[in-house]
Design a protein around this motif. Structure first.
Motif, PDB file in Angstrom:
ATOM      1  N   GLU A   1       1.095   4.248  -2.961  1.00  0.00           N
ATOM      2  CA  GLU A   1       0.922   5.678  -2.712  1.00  0.00           C
ATOM      3  C   GLU A   1       2.137   6.471  -3.188  1.00  0.00           C
ATOM      4  O   GLU A   1       2.009   7.562  -3.753  1.00  0.00           O
ATOM      5  CB  GLU A   1       0.685   5.919  -1.214  1.00  0.00           C
ATOM      6  CG  GLU A   1      -0.666   5.436  -0.723  1.00  0.00           C
ATOM      7  CD  GLU A   1      -0.892   5.804   0.739  1.00  0.00           C
ATOM      8  OE1 GLU A   1       0.116   6.093   1.428  1.00  0.00           O
ATOM      9  OE2 GLU A   1      -2.058   5.805   1.177  1.00  0.00           O
TER      10      GLU A   1
ATOM     11  N   HIS B   1       0.838  -1.204   0.000  1.00  0.00           N
ATOM     12  CA  HIS B   1       0.000   0.000   0.000  1.00  0.00           C
ATOM     13  C   HIS B   1       0.871   1.251   0.000  1.00  0.00           C
ATOM     14  O   HIS B   1       0.603   2.218  -0.723  1.00  0.00           O
ATOM     15  CB  HIS B   1      -0.909  -0.015   1.234  1.00  0.00           C
ATOM     16  CG  HIS B   1      -1.783   1.207   1.329  1.00  0.00           C
ATOM     17  ND1 HIS B   1      -2.866   1.423   0.492  1.00  0.00           N
ATOM     18  CD2 HIS B   1      -1.722   2.287   2.170  1.00  0.00           C
ATOM     19  CE1 HIS B   1      -3.431   2.584   0.801  1.00  0.00           C
ATOM     20  NE2 HIS B   1      -2.758   3.122   1.827  1.00  0.00           N
ATOM     21  N   GLU B   2       1.951   1.231   0.803  1.00  0.00           N
ATOM     22  CA  GLU B   2       2.845   2.388   0.858  1.00  0.00           C
ATOM     23  C   GLU B   2       3.516   2.634  -0.483  1.00  0.00           C
ATOM     24  O   GLU B   2       3.661   3.769  -0.934  1.00  0.00           O
ATOM     25  CB  GLU B   2       3.899   2.181   1.956  1.00  0.00           C
ATOM     26  CG  GLU B   2       3.350   2.199   3.373  1.00  0.00           C
ATOM     27  CD  GLU B   2       2.652   0.897   3.735  1.00  0.00           C
ATOM     28  OE1 GLU B   2       2.757  -0.077   2.955  1.00  0.00           O
ATOM     29  OE2 GLU B   2       1.993   0.859   4.791  1.00  0.00           O
TER      30      GLU B   2
END
Length: 472
Positions: free
Chosen positions: A17, A13-14
């Protein structure tokens, strides 16, 4: 070297982003192999696979582009104020550098106006100019010069005292542009009070020479080639040969119906995207027609090496650009440059409304081997022409064409007033003028190299006068 990165494998997820926030990163869109990245050079579009780089490439600190932004805005203003949208070649960086180098001395309302024109506070502009001049660049050379006449008051602390002779200034121009510009753009004389100049020269070379096509045509098959949808100029085609000399030479073409002023705004958008890493080689916006104002697209089945085949069945991308071999040279009158009058007032505080001249000599060449460009920007401030009045003038001419005496007298110490050598000069002793060292003849020979008609007229006059005086 900054690179484009495509993340392969299932991202965290990081990571997702981070990629979304970075114009130079993209997700591969499928799971191929964990830890594999495809890197694409920001400036040329070349690619290579990077094995196991870790979760991220090493970070880098974004450079300070405040000066670049200021020069870009200044250039846009000059194109409008000076009607330069279709000027064949010009260096706004050289003009900005000249004004910024001395802008710290402009204060009050004039200082506020100059700050707005230069795009930053005047003291910051001077600091930025000094930093640009002090930091070396692998391909670009930049110089600032300032000269002030004896007895003239100016706040410039680093100016050289005494206005150089024209020949010295011509040599200064040639030395600092690597021979691309051999004449200083303004003429100096006894009325010149203050002289400022900047010199720029750059000679980036293509990593691979472009292929010639006809007398003026060139073909680019590598580098960065793309189509960009700009707000100001619509769809534009972009081509930039690859160079390892830290200078991007970007060609941008818009629909011929777009006014030149709007094309330059589109160019600013392209450069900003390039600087941010948001330009990708061999891409075009969704919905781009197959045939446009400067491109044709077609897809067909061809035999290619297995290693060249596109991943996932996508087409192989083969782009080429037809460019032109060109050269341009201009001598530009820049007297209407915004901020120039304010600078002149600040640098000569004791002179009321001095006459100001601002000229730029600039040259650019684009060919199969690379790009060459140089610019000399000069500002001269002179006294106003004095008022003329009618009065009596006594003119006396002495004639030593007949026999006369010459004596050489020593001066100083024990030799004071001793007549060292004496001579009685008659016509029979006279030597032909041509056999003596004669700076006039040397000057005429130099003039003949640049203006043979004027030199021939002056030589004819000189010889006629020699015959009238009985000289051979």
């Amino acid at each position: 070297m900054a690179t484009h990165s495509i993340v392969m494998g299932f991202p965290s997820h990081e990571m997702a982003e981070d990629v979304i926030a970075s114009p130079w990163q993209r997700l591969g869109g499928c799971v191929i192999a964990p830890g594999m990245w495809t890197a694409e050079c920001l400036t040329c579009g070349q690619r290579e696979t990077v094995e196991d780089p870790g979760p991220h490439f090493d970070g880098w600190t974004a450079p300070d582009v405040s000066a670049a932004s200021a020069v870009s805005r200044f250039a846009a203003r000059c194109r409008g104020d000076l009607d330069q949208a279709e000027t064949s070649v010009v260096s706004h960086a050289g003009l900005w550098l000249l004004l910024a180098s001395v802008s710290e001395h402009v204060t009050g309302e004039d200082g506020e106006r100059v700050a707005q024109i230069l795009g930053m506070p005047t003291e910051d502009a001077t600091a930025a100019a000094h930093r640009l001049l002090a930091e070396p660049h692998p391909t670009l050379a930049a110089t600032f010069g300032a000269w002030v006449a004896e007895g003239v008051t100016t706040p410039l602390s680093g100016a050289d005292r005494g206005i150089p002779e024209q020949a010295w200034l011509d040599q200064w121009a040639s030395d600092r542009t690597r021979g691309l510009i051999n004449r200083f753009p303004v003429q100096v004389d006894a009325s010149t009070l203050l002289l400022l100049a900047t010199a720029l020269v750059l000679e980036p070379r293509w990593t691979e020479p472009l292929r010639s096509s006809g007398a003026y045509g060139l073909v680019l098959t590598g580098g960065l080639q793309t189509i960009v949808d700009t707000e100001a100029a619509g769809l534009v085609a972009v081509a930039k040969p690859h160079s390892e000399d830290a200078v991007d030479v970007v060609s941008v073409i818009a629909d011929p119906r777009v006014p030149p002023s709007q094309v330059w705004k589109g160019v600013d958008e392209v450069v900003e995207l390039l600087s941010k890493g948001a330009l990708w080689h061999a891409e075009k916006p969704a919905g781009t027609p197959d045939v446009g104002h400067a491109w044709k697209c077609r897809t067909r089945v061809e035999s290619v090496l297995r290693g060249e085949a596109g991943e996932g069945g996508g087409p192989v991308r083969r782009w080429s650009s037809r460019l032109r071999r060109w050269s341009a040279q201009e001598t530009l009158d820049l007297i209407a440059t915004p901020g120039l009058a304010e600078v002149a007032r600040a640098l000569l505080p004791e002179i009321t409304d001095p006459e100001v001249e601002c000229v730029q000599s600039v040259r650019g060449e684009f060919d199969e081997d690379g790009f060459r460009a140089a610019a000399i920007t000069a500002v001269a401030m002179v006294t106003r022409m004095p008022d003329f009045v009618e009065t009596k003038v006594e003119r006396v001419e002495l004639d030593f064409s007949r026999a006369h005496a010459v004596v050489a007298i020593a001066r100083g110490g024990a030799w004071e007033s001793v007549p060292l050598v004496s001579a009685w000069v008659t016509k029979e002793l006279s030597r032909p003028l041509r056999t003596m060292p004669d700076t006039d003849w040397e000057s005429l020979e130099l003039l003949a190299e640049t203006d043979p008609d004027e030199a021939a007229e002056l030589i004819s006059y000189k010889r006629r006068r020699m015959r009238e005086r009985g000289e051979s």
